[in-house]
Scaffold this active site. Structure first.
Site, short mmCIF file in Angstrom:
data_model
loop_
_atom_site.label_atom_id
_atom_site.label_comp_id
_atom_site.label_asym_id
_atom_site.label_seq_id
_atom_site.Cartn_x
_atom_site.Cartn_y
_atom_site.Cartn_z
N LYS A 3 -1.65 15.72 14.93
CA LYS A 3 -2.98 16.30 14.68
C LYS A 3 -3.34 16.07 13.23
O LYS A 3 -2.54 16.35 12.33
CB LYS A 3 -2.93 17.80 14.98
C1 5RP Z 1 -4.09 25.16 11.00
C2 5RP Z 1 -4.35 24.47 12.27
C3 5RP Z 1 -5.52 24.89 13.03
O1 5RP Z 1 -5.16 25.02 14.37
C4 5RP Z 1 -6.54 23.82 12.82
O2 5RP Z 1 -7.00 23.86 11.53
C5 5RP Z 1 -7.61 23.71 13.88
O3 5RP Z 1 -8.62 24.48 13.65
P1 5RP Z 1 -9.97 24.04 12.98
O4 5RP Z 1 -10.67 23.17 13.99
O5 5RP Z 1 -10.64 25.36 12.77
O6 5RP Z 1 -9.70 23.29 11.72
O7 5RP Z 1 -3.65 23.58 12.68
O8 5RP Z 1 -3.21 24.44 10.28
#
Ligand code: 5RP
Length: 294
Positions: free
Chosen positions: A203
């Site tokens: 991610k």
């Molecule tokens: C924090 C994360 C969150 O799940 C991620 O930031 C996703 O949320 P957003 O779309 O609000 O950024 O991994 O580290």
């Protein structure tokens, strides 16, 4: 005595139908075992090859985030619209009914709050407990270039080893420290390191030049939403990310901080799974929002 089986003459072996052995649909994921692949196929829809993950794990370091004050009230109604829920085990056990149909991606690193150095994380969930909760993947934050780079990489590699014993995929989450530039060169470095060291998917943030990031990463990438944007801009970002090789989104604030979260997640699904353009998806968002308010 059980009844005797049918005679050979009555059996049908379909001798004219060769048994197929298809390659697994996800990039870089063909060599895993059955349980590992089954978990991935519960996160990524095999029909589109993509996923819409709803992220609401923010409380693990920043407490009751705007929009997440009452997860039972604001997030549970969104669950049927998501493929996967990204959350903490505390929220899973306290709020999420075990009857949900979603796969669960569990935040499995943590430690410091927003009051401290964020990169000083440790593994926060044992793989045995993740299996007990029927989790589909465990997520761990990796701070490449950060103060605790080696420690956070080590968190991930230890979880990968533990996960491999149970058929449990690990999601490497590339965190960006205040001091690091968020560009394709940095994101390409961080995502590639996660994949090289065993993350089953990664991610990260969408950045200009994202196609070079996805090209160089041998496993699927999902994008984080980041700070709340106008709905059309968030949908355009999702469209651009998918067009440039992302395998889905793991979106939080751009969904749950929207004026109409259910309409927004449906619009995101339109982009990710149905190939909608941002303008058409935004029209869908406005229509669903008006229906809700009408
Ligand atoms: C924090 C994360 C969150 O799940 C991620 O930031 C996703 O949320 P957003 O779309 O609000 O950024 O991994 O580290």
């Amino acid at each position: 005595m059980p009844e005797a089986d049918a005679s050979e003459a009555q059996k049908n072996y379909h001798l004219d139908v060769p048994q197929t052995s298809d390659a697994f649909f996800l990039k870089g994921s063909n060599c895993y075992d059955w349980g590992f692949k089954n978990r991935l196929a519960r996160i990524f829809n095999p029909a589109s090859g993509k996923t819409v993950m709803l992220a609401f794990d923010h409380g693990y370091f920043q407490g009751p985030t705007t929009g997440l004050e009452r997860i039972d009230v604001s997030i549970l109604p969104l669950a049927p619209h998501a493929d996967a829920l990204m959350l903490t085990r505390g929220i899973l056990r306290s709020i999420i009914p075990p009857t949900v149909r979603n796969s669960v991606v569990m935040r499995s690193s943590g430690g410091p709050s927003i009051l401290r150095e964020l990169s000083d994380e440790r593994i926060a969930v044992d793989v045995e407990d993740a299996v007990r909760m029927n989790v589909a993947a465990m997520a761990v934050q990796v701070f490449i270039g950060g103060e605790n780079e080696t420690q956070t990489v080590h968190n991930m590699t230890r979880l990968v080893d533990a996960g491999n014993r149970f058929g449990m995929p690990v999601l490497g989450v590339t965190a960006v420290g205040k001091e690091l530039t968020r560009d394709a060169r940095y994101i390409g470095l961080a995502t590639r390191i996660c994949a090289e060291l065993g993350a089953a998917f990664v991610k990260t943030y969408f950045v200009p030049g994202f196609e070079t990031v996805t090209a160089a990463c041998p496993v699927p990438i999902v994008i984080a939403g980041g700070k709340k944007l106008p709905e059309l801009d968030a949908l355009q970002m999702a469209r651009d990310a998918i067009d440039q090789g992302a395998s889905g989104v793991d979106m939080g604030r751009n969904i749950f901080q929207s004026d109409a979260p259910a309409a927004m997640i449906e619009a995101v699904r339109g982009v990710v799974h149905d190939g909608m353009g941002a303008a058409a998806a935004h029209e869908l968002y406005e229509t669903l929002k008006a229906e809700r308010d009408g």
